[in-house]
Design an enzyme around this catalytic site. Sequence first.
Site, mmCIF file in Angstrom:
data_model
loop_
_atom_site.group_PDB
_atom_site.id
_atom_site.type_symbol
_atom_site.label_atom_id
_atom_site.label_comp_id
_atom_site.label_asym_id
_atom_site.label_seq_id
_atom_site.Cartn_x
_atom_site.Cartn_y
_atom_site.Cartn_z
ATOM 1 N N PRO A 171 -6.048 -5.265 -3.757
ATOM 2 C CA PRO A 171 -4.997 -5.671 -2.871
ATOM 3 C C PRO A 171 -5.184 -5.214 -1.308
ATOM 4 C CG PRO A 171 -4.360 -3.387 -4.015
ATOM 5 C CD PRO A 171 -5.791 -3.981 -4.451
ATOM 6 N N CYS A 213 -3.674 3.988 -0.230
ATOM 7 C CA CYS A 213 -3.580 3.340 1.122
ATOM 8 C C CYS A 213 -3.774 4.300 2.302
ATOM 9 C CB CYS A 213 -2.351 2.499 1.471
ATOM 10 S SG CYS A 213 -2.295 1.678 3.013
ATOM 11 N N ASN A 244 -14.585 1.071 -6.537
ATOM 12 C CA ASN A 244 -14.096 0.412 -5.480
ATOM 13 C C ASN A 244 -14.742 0.807 -4.142
ATOM 14 O OD1 ASN A 244 -11.230 -0.011 -3.314
ATOM 15 N ND2 ASN A 244 -12.592 -1.728 -3.982
#
Length: 328
Positions: A18, A102, A202
Amino acid sequence: MSFDIGPTSLSPPIALAPMAGITDRPFRDLVRSFGVGLMVSEMVASQEMVQSKPGVRERAELSADVENTSVQIAGRDAYWMAEAARQVADRGARIIDINMGCPAKKVTNGYSGSALLKTPDHALTLIEAVVEAVDIPVTLKTRLGWDDNSLNAADVAHRAENAGVQMVTIHGRTRCQFYKGSADWDAISAVKQAVGVPVLANGDIVDSKTAQAALGASGADGVMIGRGVQGKPWLLAEVAHDLWGHAAPKIPTGDDLVVLVATHYETMLSFYGTDLGGRVARKHLGWYMDEARTGAALRKSVLTSRKPEDVLRLLPDALASDEGEMVA
């Protein structure tokens, strides 16, 4: 190599990360058209979504009921997180992902995203609230820790698994690194060893070579790719072919590339409206032209054109591999 998250099969085990303002509905649909990967929605602020603040639901356009889609929610309050999870589940979501990764200041200053790594006990209350609120699988995306002095991802992941989380994605940086330096794939191995659920690696995975290296270093079950897919919506399928023998994608060139980019551009105009869509499209057009090595003058013409018809007229030259400094 594959695994299931509830009724959703990750075969091969690869996902689109995302990215705010990037992995919107038009781009996710384009990546999905190559036939591979779990699509994760842009992060949605839970309280704003539940309270129906203007633009939040429209901007997210979650694709909640679309196969192989996960909806990512963020927040700092268990009530709003649970309510958002229920709404998303009611809209047909297959998977809910909790954002604890985030690094943006506007998110962490609100004690959401990766700021939750500083308060793992509180973070666990949010995870438990979401898991208890819905009957669909819940996953977690986070980082190695807040900073180098608090590398607590393994402990957080272990506790999240005990609370019912069914997959964990780890970006191999701390929050304080933001996107600087290099992702530490080796450090992800501590998370893999701490949990029994699948783990995705990731960070800095931009092609098949780096995907293979990340898997080897981390021992992860799969990979999540973010920035590497910019300008290359076929990348997930390309990596899936190289690593797991999935059918090779037809990577568009020439006229086929022009059609793909033009269609993506027109889809964004339709989705957002001409004015906003044109502005949102610029970054994507820039990335496509990066790949095509478009000359500076023509690149500027494409990115500053206000009329869609002018952009569409310029695209064939802009995407030609030998266009040099052509201008219309």
